[in-house]
Design a protein around this motif. Structure first.
Motif, PDB file in Angstrom:
ATOM      1  N   SER A 292      71.144  11.491   6.106  1.00 55.63           N
ATOM      2  CA  SER A 292      72.389  11.102   5.829  1.00 55.63           C
ATOM      3  C   SER A 292      72.536  10.216   4.811  1.00 55.63           C
ATOM      4  O   SER A 292      73.502   9.896   3.808  1.00 55.63           O
ATOM      5  N   VAL A 293      71.636   9.058   5.067  1.00 56.51           N
ATOM      6  CA  VAL A 293      71.811   7.847   3.973  1.00 56.51           C
ATOM      7  C   VAL A 293      69.690   8.286   3.838  1.00 56.51           C
ATOM      8  O   VAL A 293      69.367   8.227   4.593  1.00 56.51           O
ATOM      9  N   PHE A 294      70.096   8.044   2.131  1.00 54.55           N
ATOM     10  CA  PHE A 294      68.634   7.094   1.867  1.00 54.55           C
ATOM     11  C   PHE A 294      68.025   5.958   1.365  1.00 54.55           C
ATOM     12  O   PHE A 294      68.951   5.395   0.097  1.00 54.55           O
ATOM     13  N   ILE A 295      67.322   5.734   1.963  1.00 56.40           N
ATOM     14  CA  ILE A 295      67.501   4.305   1.461  1.00 56.40           C
ATOM     15  C   ILE A 295      65.467   3.985   0.384  1.00 56.40           C
ATOM     16  O   ILE A 295      64.633   4.315   0.978  1.00 56.40           O
ATOM     17  N   VAL A 296      66.050   3.478  -0.869  1.00 54.69           N
ATOM     18  CA  VAL A 296      64.842   3.062  -2.261  1.00 54.69           C
ATOM     19  C   VAL A 296      64.387   1.970  -1.872  1.00 54.69           C
ATOM     20  O   VAL A 296      64.475   1.335  -2.854  1.00 54.69           O
ATOM     21  N   CYS A 297      62.896   2.022  -1.905  1.00 56.71           N
ATOM     22  CA  CYS A 297      62.287   0.831  -2.113  1.00 56.71           C
ATOM     23  C   CYS A 297      61.481   1.316  -2.629  1.00 56.71           C
ATOM     24  O   CYS A 297      60.716   2.500  -3.517  1.00 56.71           O
ATOM     25  N   GLY A 298      60.301   0.595  -3.597  1.00 56.51           N
ATOM     26  CA  GLY A 298      58.729   0.810  -4.148  1.00 56.51           C
ATOM     27  C   GLY A 298      59.491   0.331  -6.053  1.00 56.51           C
ATOM     28  O   GLY A 298      60.655   0.613  -6.182  1.00 56.51           O
ATOM     29  N   GLY A 299      58.472   0.851  -6.797  1.00 57.06           N
ATOM     30  CA  GLY A 299      58.908   0.750  -8.340  1.00 57.06           C
ATOM     31  C   GLY A 299      58.961   1.194  -8.228  1.00 57.06           C
ATOM     32  O   GLY A 299      60.406   1.668  -9.480  1.00 57.06           O
ATOM     33  N   GLY A 300      59.773   2.801  -8.267  1.00 57.85           N
ATOM     34  CA  GLY A 300      60.568   3.763  -8.769  1.00 57.85           C
ATOM     35  C   GLY A 300      62.327   4.046  -8.268  1.00 57.85           C
ATOM     36  O   GLY A 300      62.654   4.935  -9.123  1.00 57.85           O
ATOM     37  N   ARG A 301      62.825   2.807  -7.962  1.00 56.12           N
ATOM     38  CA  ARG A 301      63.872   2.804  -7.299  1.00 56.12           C
ATOM     39  C   ARG A 301      64.471   2.475  -9.028  1.00 56.12           C
ATOM     40  O   ARG A 301      65.379   1.667  -9.360  1.00 56.12           O
ATOM     41  N   LEU A 302      63.668   1.518  -9.677  1.00 53.48           N
ATOM     42  CA  LEU A 302      63.936   0.648 -10.653  1.00 53.48           C
ATOM     43  C   LEU A 302      63.640   1.725 -12.205  1.00 53.48           C
ATOM     44  O   LEU A 302      64.314   1.267 -13.055  1.00 53.48           O
ATOM     45  N   ASN A 303      64.037   2.636 -11.589  1.00 50.78           N
ATOM     46  CA  ASN A 303      63.297   3.935 -12.655  1.00 50.78           C
ATOM     47  C   ASN A 303      64.670   4.847 -12.557  1.00 50.78           C
ATOM     48  O   ASN A 303      64.956   5.354 -11.819  1.00 50.78           O
ATOM     49  N   GLY A 304      65.650   4.390 -13.444  1.00 51.16           N
ATOM     50  CA  GLY A 304      66.834   4.800 -13.134  1.00 51.16           C
ATOM     51  C   GLY A 304      67.296   6.201 -13.514  1.00 51.16           C
ATOM     52  O   GLY A 304      68.307   7.500 -12.767  1.00 51.16           O
ATOM     53  N   THR A 305      65.984   6.637 -14.245  1.00 53.35           N
ATOM     54  CA  THR A 305      65.993   8.192 -14.832  1.00 53.35           C
ATOM     55  C   THR A 305      65.740   9.099 -13.308  1.00 53.35           C
ATOM     56  O   THR A 305      66.253  10.060 -12.501  1.00 53.35           O
ATOM     57  N   ILE A 306      65.067   8.756 -12.542  1.00 56.76           N
ATOM     58  CA  ILE A 306      64.322   8.848 -11.238  1.00 56.76           C
ATOM     59  C   ILE A 306      66.093   9.171 -10.208  1.00 56.76           C
ATOM     60  O   ILE A 306      65.692  10.060  -9.589  1.00 56.76           O
ATOM     61  N   MET A 307      65.995   7.920 -10.234  1.00 55.38           N
ATOM     62  CA  MET A 307      67.438   7.375  -9.231  1.00 55.38           C
ATOM     63  C   MET A 307      68.430   8.756  -9.498  1.00 55.38           C
ATOM     64  O   MET A 307      68.952   8.909  -8.448  1.00 55.38           O
ATOM     65  N   ALA A 308      68.793   8.571 -11.084  1.00 56.94           N
ATOM     66  CA  ALA A 308      69.898   9.589 -11.376  1.00 56.94           C
ATOM     67  C   ALA A 308      69.350  10.823 -10.193  1.00 56.94           C
ATOM     68  O   ALA A 308      70.660  11.480 -10.216  1.00 56.94           O
ATOM     69  N   GLU A 309      68.744  11.262 -10.689  1.00 57.28           N
ATOM     70  CA  GLU A 309      68.085  12.699 -10.559  1.00 57.28           C
ATOM     71  C   GLU A 309      68.303  12.777  -9.164  1.00 57.28           C
ATOM     72  O   GLU A 309      68.224  13.661  -8.904  1.00 57.28           O
ATOM     73  N   PHE A 310      67.940  12.131  -7.699  1.00 61.09           N
ATOM     74  CA  PHE A 310      67.253  12.103  -6.777  1.00 61.09           C
ATOM     75  C   PHE A 310      68.593  11.764  -6.656  1.00 61.09           C
ATOM     76  O   PHE A 310      69.380  12.361  -5.207  1.00 61.09           O
ATOM     77  N   ALA A 311      69.597  10.922  -6.632  1.00 61.92           N
ATOM     78  CA  ALA A 311      70.875  11.162  -5.863  1.00 61.92           C
ATOM     79  C   ALA A 311      71.714  12.401  -6.613  1.00 61.92           C
ATOM     80  O   ALA A 311      72.573  12.540  -5.326  1.00 61.92           O
ATOM     81  N   ASP A 312      71.983  12.603  -8.178  1.00 59.86           N
ATOM     82  CA  ASP A 312      72.368  14.213  -7.818  1.00 59.86           C
ATOM     83  C   ASP A 312      72.562  14.988  -6.797  1.00 59.86           C
ATOM     84  O   ASP A 312      72.531  16.168  -6.450  1.00 59.86           O
ATOM     85  N   MET A 313      70.512  15.771  -7.028  1.00 53.63           N
ATOM     86  CA  MET A 313      70.128  16.317  -5.933  1.00 53.63           C
ATOM     87  C   MET A 313      70.649  16.134  -4.443  1.00 53.63           C
ATOM     88  O   MET A 313      70.661  17.162  -3.785  1.00 53.63           O
ATOM     89  N   ALA A 314      70.369  15.188  -4.011  1.00 52.06           N
ATOM     90  CA  ALA A 314      70.599  14.478  -2.486  1.00 52.06           C
ATOM     91  C   ALA A 314      72.083  14.798  -1.916  1.00 52.06           C
ATOM     92  O   ALA A 314      72.429  15.660  -1.494  1.00 52.06           O
ATOM     93  N   GLY A 315      73.138  14.480  -3.458  1.00 49.29           N
ATOM     94  CA  GLY A 315      74.201  14.710  -3.070  1.00 49.29           C
ATOM     95  C   GLY A 315      74.818  16.327  -3.157  1.00 49.29           C
ATOM     96  O   GLY A 315      75.607  15.951  -2.162  1.00 49.29           O
ATOM     97  N   LYS A 316      74.197  16.760  -3.707  1.00 48.08           N
ATOM     98  CA  LYS A 316      74.436  18.378  -3.545  1.00 48.08           C
ATOM     99  C   LYS A 316      74.168  18.852  -1.601  1.00 48.08           C
ATOM    100  O   LYS A 316      74.719  19.958  -1.525  1.00 48.08           O
ATOM    101  N   ASN A 317      73.450  18.156  -1.591  1.00 46.66           N
ATOM    102  CA  ASN A 317      72.735  19.033   0.440  1.00 46.66           C
ATOM    103  C   ASN A 317      73.585  17.627   0.925  1.00 46.66           C
ATOM    104  O   ASN A 317      73.693  17.878   2.342  1.00 46.66           O
ATOM    105  N   GLY A 318      74.425  17.170   0.298  1.00 48.21           N
ATOM    106  CA  GLY A 318      74.975  15.850   1.894  1.00 48.21           C
ATOM    107  C   GLY A 318      75.151  14.174   1.794  1.00 48.21           C
ATOM    108  O   GLY A 318      75.423  13.951   2.334  1.00 48.21           O
TER     109      GLY A 318
END
Length: 374
Positions: A292-318
């Motif tokens: 239902s929800v992904f909670i992101v930690c680690g240094g990669g959460r500060l990379n806005g490009t990774i986070m935007a891509e991830f949020a978009d892909m995950a959002g398409k899966n609900g």
């Protein structure tokens, strides 16, 4: 009555960028009281020494072997951890006697789970001597001795944190985007599944350093100016790692860096950010249920490009994506906190790993305890 201990966790991850130090008061079960955190960066010279350690470890088949130069790097690493503990205690007005145990990860220099071999450099006895605090270290070995992959170990801590998000049947997945990314899924009934999900920051860091001399892409700004090179992305995402139902843990060297000239600086960074996000989504498809929800930690959460891509892909899966901070945690501190938590569990003889997290044959504890000389 369960004993509550004060523990400090020490983490130096695959990004090799520094030491994370975090304090936790815990009984190793459900009681968790998070304390302060301090990050201490490595200088460029020592980062090069750690890269050298990877080369020195590559031919080893004995996890206890420390050829001369590797032993010297191990001593240097341990001393830096001792200095980090001292700096932490001084900064937060603590004494060594206030701390019951240090959870010491060390530095992974070789991880070959298919061969039952993992090597973390770091001298626990030397750290105990220099710090004056008992140390639990070498926490991966017992898992591998019982048929596990030796990673990931953080899921036991993630599971302890997940309860507050499991109301109304929510299915929580913690995502740690470090050098390598990993997932911890906790179902509504407490079922745990965890595994490495693919490359995180390592490929981006290597690319940016090769092209610019900088050690990472701050905020994903470089990637944000580029375009995905479809052929390169497909090559990475077509790796056998993503095929089949058997999950395995990864070594830093399992995904080869981009070669110079394969892409522009910006397009290379953008493509690798896409790969980091897509790797998580592809690997999440092997979880028992869609989170239902992904909670992101680690240094990669500060990379806005990774986070935007991830949020978009995950959002398409609900699924919803949130940073650790949005969830009320400290995304920088979580792995170090986990090592503190695991050290206390080790003292209690509680399991550190489970069949659903590392593939171990049964839940097992682990770690080696060393006391400072009196």
């Amino acid at each position: 009555m369960d004993i509550v201990r004060t523990a400090i966790g020490l983490m130096s991850g695959t990004s090799m960028d520094g030491i994370d130090v975090a304090l936790l008061r815990t009984d190793g079960r459900g009681f968790i009281e998070r304390g302060p955190f301090l990050g201490i960066a490595y200088d460029g010279g020592f980062r090069e020494r750690l890269k050298r350690a990877l080369d020195l470890a590559r031919p080893l088949t004995d996890r206890a072997a420390r050829p001369d130069e590797l032993r010297q790097i191990e001593i240097e690493l341990t001393q830096r951890h001792a200095d980090a503990v001292t700096a932490f205690l001084e900064k937060f007005g603590l004494r060594s006697g206030d701390v019951d145990v240090l959870g010491f990860h060390g530095q992974t220099v070789l991880h070959r789970p298919d061969d039952g071999l993992t090597i973390q450099i770091g001298d626990g006895a030397l750290l105990a001597e220099r710090s004056g605090i008992p140390v639990v270290y070498d926490m991966r070995a017992n898992d591998m001795a019982h048929g596990g992959q030796g990673a990931p170990l953080v899921p036991a801590y993630h599971a302890a944190l997940a309860g507050r998000f499991q109301k109304d049947g929510q299915r929580v997945c913690f995502v740690n985007i470090g050098g390598i990314s990993n997932l911890t899924y906790i179902g509504a009934e407490g079922r745990i599944a965890a595994f490495d999900s693919g490359p995180g920051n390592t490929l981006i860091d290597q690319w940016v350093e090769m092209q610019t001399g900088k050690t990472y892409d701050p905020g994903g700004e470089i990637a944000g100016r580029g375009q995905v090179v479809a052929e390169i992305a497909a090559r990475y995402l077509g790796s056998p790692f993503f095929q089949g139902n058997i999950r395995r843990s990864l070594d830093r060297g399992d995904f080869k860096p981009l070669a110079d000239g394969e892409a522009s600086l910006e397009d290379g960074a953008r493509t690798l950010a896409h790969v980091a996000a897509a790797s998580i989504v592809k690997s999440a498809s092997y979880l028992p249920e869609r989170p239902s929800v992904f909670i992101v930690c680690g240094g990669g959460r500060l990379n806005g490009t990774i986070m935007a891509e991830f949020a978009d892909m995950a959002g398409k899966n609900g699924s919803r994506v949130m940073s650790a901070e949005e969830a009320g945690f400290d995304g920088d501190a979580m792995e170090a906190e986990a090592w503190a938590y695991l050290a206390v569990r080790s003292l209690e003889g509680l399991p550190l790993t489970y069949p659903g997290t590392t593939g171990v044959s049964q839940p097992v504890s682990g770690g080696v305890l060393v006391e400072p000389a009196k």
